[in-house]
Design an enzyme around this catalytic site. Structure first.
Site, short mmCIF file in Angstrom:
data_model
loop_
_atom_site.label_atom_id
_atom_site.label_comp_id
_atom_site.label_asym_id
_atom_site.label_seq_id
_atom_site.Cartn_x
_atom_site.Cartn_y
_atom_site.Cartn_z
N LYS A 66 -49.02 10.94 -2.83
CA LYS A 66 -48.24 12.06 -3.35
C LYS A 66 -49.03 13.37 -3.39
CE LYS A 66 -44.86 9.47 -6.05
NZ LYS A 66 -44.17 9.31 -7.34
N ASP A 102 -39.43 13.92 -8.61
CA ASP A 102 -39.82 12.97 -9.65
C ASP A 102 -39.55 13.48 -11.06
OD1 ASP A 102 -40.67 10.74 -8.26
OD2 ASP A 102 -42.74 11.41 -8.09
#
Length: 285
Positions: A66, A102
């Site tokens: 990420k 997210d």
């Protein structure tokens, strides 16, 4: 030609994203296939270059990429830049644009499934990777009063705090993951209102699938305990928390809601939330 999207990570076999995303594509009759792409860290740059092909609409990003993926992309949205992590990539004619869904997915799940409003509350976030960055940033954006970050590596926790402070966030404290540091916080008269595990501890296929990040005797029964690990649905941490009388929130709501945002970016269709939830639950049975 059939279009493709997928998820990159290492390890990646635990992912159920192909199940609920494919269900969503099928719902609209879209000729799109969602796949798992297990990529060794040594081949990340090469793999991303191959994902620029026209038939690849984009991809999701999970651990450990990420943060690392950002150096391989052409553009990054302001939200992803503020968080310092990317979990969704859109391929715009070979131009790769990094997004982060997210945090928004986490907050929606927290409110709708956990019945929890961050404003004025205290939270303990465990971990300092990409997911912890998104969760911490969006909790503070939603008026969290105090944030405590616990991580094994002090430097990564310090970097996360510095990044959050650079965005104007305040009241951020650091502790180690040792029992000596956690016990005074968890056993006080005012323990954190929310505890979020943002590590892979307890994950199927992960480094410690049977372990828990907090010892059972330290879990405060007044807190909401959330584990971002969704496979298994009830992790060792959540099982111990439930036994202690604490409320729990699985990682499934965040997974679905962040995935729904990604689905919309790839397809321009309204995500069929119920269908996505149903498919994910069946996959975890």
């Amino acid at each position: 030609m059939t279009s493709k999207v997928g998820i990159i990570g290492y390890p990646i076999n635990h992912s159920i994203s192909p199940v609920f995303q494919q269900a969503a594509f099928n719902h609209y009759g879209l000729d799109i296939r969602y796949q798992i792409w297990k990529i060794n860290p040594d081949y990340l740059k090469q793999a991303v270059a191959e994902l620029r092909q026209p038939h690849v609409l984009g991809f999701n990003v999970t651990v450990p990429y990420k943060e690392l993926i950002m150096a391989e992309l052409d553009e990054i949205t302001q939200e992803a830049a503020d968080i310092g992590a990317v979990n969704t990539v859109i391929n715009q004619k070979g131009n790769l644009v990094g997004h982060n869904t997210d945090g928004r997915g986490f907050i929606r799940g927290l409110r709708e499934e956990g019945n929890f409003e961050p404003r004025g509350k205290t939270a303990l976030v465990i971990g300092a990777g990409g997911s912890a960055k998104a969760v911490s940033h969006h909790l503070l954006e939603n008026r969290l009063s105090h944030l405590i970050i616990a991580n094994r590596t002090t430097e990564r926790a310090q970097n996360l705090r510095a990044a959050l402070r650079s965005l104007g966030h305040k009241n951020i404290h650091l502790v180690s993951l040792t029992e000596n540091d956690l016990k005074p916080i968890l056993t006080s008269n005012s323990p954190p209102d929310l505890i979020v595990n943002c590590t892979s501890i307890g994950m199927v296929g992960g480094p410690a699938p049977t372990q828990t990040i907090i010892e059972p005797h330290l879990i405060p029964h007044s807190s909401l305990i959330c584990d971002l690990v969704y496979n298994p649905l009830i992790t060792p941490l959540l099982r111990s928390s439930k036994d202690s009388g604490a409320r729990i929130l699985t990682g499934l709501p965040m997974l679905i809601y962040q995935g729904a945002l990604a689905f919309n970016l790839w397809s321009n269709h309204e995500p069929p939330i119920e269908i996505m939830f149903d498919a994910a639950k069946k996959a975890l049975e």
